[in-house]
Structure formats: C-alpha cells, structure tokens
Design a protein around this motif. Sequence first.
Motif, PDB file in Angstrom:
ATOM      1  N   GLU A  20       0.818  -1.216   0.000  1.00 29.40           N
ATOM      2  CA  GLU A  20       0.000   0.000   0.000  1.00 29.40           C
ATOM      3  C   GLU A  20       0.849   1.263   0.000  1.00 29.40           C
ATOM      4  O   GLU A  20       0.484   2.265  -0.599  1.00 29.40           O
ATOM      5  CB  GLU A  20      -0.961  -0.012   1.178  1.00 29.40           C
ATOM      6  N   SER A  21       1.992   1.203   0.683  1.00 31.63           N
ATOM      7  CA  SER A  21       2.872   2.374   0.732  1.00 31.63           C
ATOM      8  C   SER A  21       4.098   2.207  -0.161  1.00 31.63           C
ATOM      9  O   SER A  21       4.944   3.100  -0.209  1.00 31.63           O
ATOM     10  CB  SER A  21       3.308   2.651   2.171  1.00 31.63           C
ATOM     11  N   ASP A  22       4.188   1.056  -0.852  1.00 32.01           N
ATOM     12  CA  ASP A  22       5.335   0.758  -1.727  1.00 32.01           C
ATOM     13  C   ASP A  22       6.662   0.830  -0.980  1.00 32.01           C
ATOM     14  O   ASP A  22       7.660   1.310  -1.514  1.00 32.01           O
ATOM     15  CB  ASP A  22       5.376   1.699  -2.944  1.00 32.01           C
ATOM     16  N   THR A  23       6.661   0.363   0.271  1.00 29.38           N
ATOM     17  CA  THR A  23       7.890   0.424   1.049  1.00 29.38           C
ATOM     18  C   THR A  23       8.389  -0.962   1.436  1.00 29.38           C
ATOM     19  O   THR A  23       7.627  -1.921   1.512  1.00 29.38           O
ATOM     20  CB  THR A  23       7.711   1.246   2.342  1.00 29.38           C
ATOM     21  N   LEU A  24       9.674  -1.004   1.685  1.00 32.37           N
ATOM     22  CA  LEU A  24      10.346  -2.190   2.201  1.00 32.37           C
ATOM     23  C   LEU A  24      11.244  -1.704   3.327  1.00 32.37           C
ATOM     24  O   LEU A  24      12.130  -0.876   3.098  1.00 32.37           O
ATOM     25  CB  LEU A  24      11.186  -2.859   1.107  1.00 32.37           C
ATOM     26  N   VAL A  25      10.981  -2.177   4.541  1.00 35.70           N
ATOM     27  CA  VAL A  25      11.798  -1.808   5.690  1.00 35.70           C
ATOM     28  C   VAL A  25      12.682  -2.998   6.027  1.00 35.70           C
ATOM     29  O   VAL A  25      12.192  -4.098   6.279  1.00 35.70           O
ATOM     30  CB  VAL A  25      10.933  -1.419   6.910  1.00 35.70           C
ATOM     31  N   VAL A  26      13.987  -2.762   5.999  1.00 34.88           N
ATOM     32  CA  VAL A  26      14.964  -3.815   6.252  1.00 34.88           C
ATOM     33  C   VAL A  26      15.713  -3.505   7.535  1.00 34.88           C
ATOM     34  O   VAL A  26      16.241  -2.402   7.696  1.00 34.88           O
ATOM     35  CB  VAL A  26      15.955  -3.942   5.066  1.00 34.88           C
ATOM     36  N   GLU A  27      15.743  -4.476   8.435  1.00 35.78           N
ATOM     37  CA  GLU A  27      16.526  -4.369   9.670  1.00 35.78           C
ATOM     38  C   GLU A  27      17.835  -5.109   9.444  1.00 35.78           C
ATOM     39  O   GLU A  27      17.844  -6.211   8.896  1.00 35.78           O
ATOM     40  CB  GLU A  27      15.776  -5.009  10.843  1.00 35.78           C
ATOM     41  N   GLY A  28      18.933  -4.498   9.855  1.00 37.39           N
ATOM     42  CA  GLY A  28      20.244  -5.098   9.686  1.00 37.39           C
ATOM     43  C   GLY A  28      21.137  -4.168   8.887  1.00 37.39           C
ATOM     44  O   GLY A  28      20.900  -2.968   8.820  1.00 37.39           O
ATOM     45  N   GLU A  29      22.166  -4.744   8.283  1.00 38.25           N
ATOM     46  CA  GLU A  29      23.100  -3.952   7.489  1.00 38.25           C
ATOM     47  C   GLU A  29      23.328  -4.615   6.137  1.00 38.25           C
ATOM     48  O   GLU A  29      24.416  -5.130   5.860  1.00 38.25           O
ATOM     49  CB  GLU A  29      24.408  -3.782   8.260  1.00 38.25           C
ATOM     50  N   PRO A  30      22.306  -4.605   5.286  1.00 40.52           N
ATOM     51  CA  PRO A  30      22.440  -5.236   3.981  1.00 40.52           C
ATOM     52  C   PRO A  30      23.212  -4.365   2.991  1.00 40.52           C
ATOM     53  O   PRO A  30      23.328  -3.151   3.173  1.00 40.52           O
ATOM     54  CB  PRO A  30      20.993  -5.389   3.522  1.00 40.52           C
ATOM     55  N   ASP A  31      23.714  -4.995   1.966  1.00 45.96           N
ATOM     56  CA  ASP A  31      24.328  -4.286   0.851  1.00 45.96           C
ATOM     57  C   ASP A  31      23.214  -3.778  -0.056  1.00 45.96           C
ATOM     58  O   ASP A  31      22.348  -4.554  -0.473  1.00 45.96           O
ATOM     59  CB  ASP A  31      25.248  -5.248   0.090  1.00 45.96           C
ATOM     60  N   ASP A  32      23.206  -2.470  -0.343  1.00 50.15           N
ATOM     61  CA  ASP A  32      22.131  -1.874  -1.151  1.00 50.15           C
ATOM     62  C   ASP A  32      22.027  -2.518  -2.534  1.00 50.15           C
ATOM     63  O   ASP A  32      20.920  -2.730  -3.034  1.00 50.15           O
ATOM     64  CB  ASP A  32      22.334  -0.371  -1.298  1.00 50.15           C
ATOM     65  N   ASP A  33      23.154  -2.826  -3.151  1.00 47.14           N
ATOM     66  CA  ASP A  33      23.126  -3.451  -4.473  1.00 47.14           C
ATOM     67  C   ASP A  33      22.506  -4.845  -4.403  1.00 47.14           C
ATOM     68  O   ASP A  33      21.763  -5.250  -5.294  1.00 47.14           O
ATOM     69  CB  ASP A  33      24.535  -3.535  -5.069  1.00 47.14           C
ATOM     70  N   ALA A  34      22.807  -5.577  -3.336  1.00 50.07           N
ATOM     71  CA  ALA A  34      22.233  -6.914  -3.166  1.00 50.07           C
ATOM     72  C   ALA A  34      20.726  -6.836  -2.959  1.00 50.07           C
ATOM     73  O   ALA A  34      19.971  -7.667  -3.490  1.00 50.07           O
ATOM     74  CB  ALA A  34      22.899  -7.629  -2.000  1.00 50.07           C
ATOM     75  N   VAL A  35      20.269  -5.825  -2.209  1.00 48.72           N
ATOM     76  CA  VAL A  35      18.827  -5.630  -2.002  1.00 48.72           C
ATOM     77  C   VAL A  35      18.157  -5.331  -3.345  1.00 48.72           C
ATOM     78  O   VAL A  35      17.127  -5.915  -3.681  1.00 48.72           O
ATOM     79  CB  VAL A  35      18.549  -4.500  -0.982  1.00 48.72           C
ATOM     80  N   ALA A  36      18.756  -4.442  -4.122  1.00 46.20           N
ATOM     81  CA  ALA A  36      18.188  -4.088  -5.429  1.00 46.20           C
ATOM     82  C   ALA A  36      18.114  -5.314  -6.334  1.00 46.20           C
ATOM     83  O   ALA A  36      17.103  -5.522  -7.022  1.00 46.20           O
ATOM     84  CB  ALA A  36      19.021  -2.995  -6.087  1.00 46.20           C
ATOM     85  N   THR A  37      19.147  -6.134  -6.326  1.00 41.59           N
ATOM     86  CA  THR A  37      19.164  -7.342  -7.161  1.00 41.59           C
ATOM     87  C   THR A  37      18.106  -8.337  -6.700  1.00 41.59           C
ATOM     88  O   THR A  37      17.390  -8.916  -7.518  1.00 41.59           O
ATOM     89  CB  THR A  37      20.563  -7.994  -7.132  1.00 41.59           C
ATOM     90  N   ALA A  38      17.984  -8.526  -5.402  1.00 38.83           N
ATOM     91  CA  ALA A  38      16.993  -9.464  -4.860  1.00 38.83           C
ATOM     92  C   ALA A  38      15.572  -9.016  -5.209  1.00 38.83           C
ATOM     93  O   ALA A  38      14.727  -9.832  -5.597  1.00 38.83           O
ATOM     94  CB  ALA A  38      17.151  -9.605  -3.355  1.00 38.83           C
ATOM     95  N   VAL A  39      15.304  -7.713  -5.068  1.00 36.08           N
ATOM     96  CA  VAL A  39      13.980  -7.180  -5.409  1.00 36.08           C
ATOM     97  C   VAL A  39      13.703  -7.369  -6.895  1.00 36.08           C
ATOM     98  O   VAL A  39      12.621  -7.798  -7.296  1.00 36.08           O
ATOM     99  CB  VAL A  39      13.860  -5.692  -4.992  1.00 36.08           C
TER     100      VAL A  39
END
Length: 65
Positions: free
Chosen positions: A37-56
């Motif tokens: 509904e808000s088009d958000t993804l809240v991630v707890e921890g310290e992920p790599d931004d590029d890895a998050v983008a690839t996974a999404v």
Amino acid sequence: MSKTYTVTGMSCDHCEQSVEEAVGALPGVESAEADNESDTLVVEGEPDDDAVATAVSDAGYELSA
C-alpha cells in the motif's frame, strides 16, 4: 539499523511475501517487511544496497531511489 526502500510493482500480499523472502535471505538482513500500500520495504540489519536491489529485481519488482 533500519533502512527503508521504495519498491514499485507490488499489488498484493503475495507480492509482499515474495519481496520479504528474497531480501530476507540476504547476508546482513535481520528482517524485511514489505508493504504494497505504501510501496515500502523496511529492512533491519546492514544489507548491501546493491544486493537488495538485485533481490527485489529477481523477485519481479523494482527498487526506486
């Protein structure tokens, strides 16, 4: 540490679950909570931004800056 991303293309609970599972499996991610509904993804921890983008992207959605 909590980080909020904008994810486009999610339209239902299944979409949220797909994104959460893909991102939640990444190293450094403690939890991932998507909300279509808000088009958000809240991630707890310290992920790599590029890895998050690839996974999404691999889950079929798009991470916006």
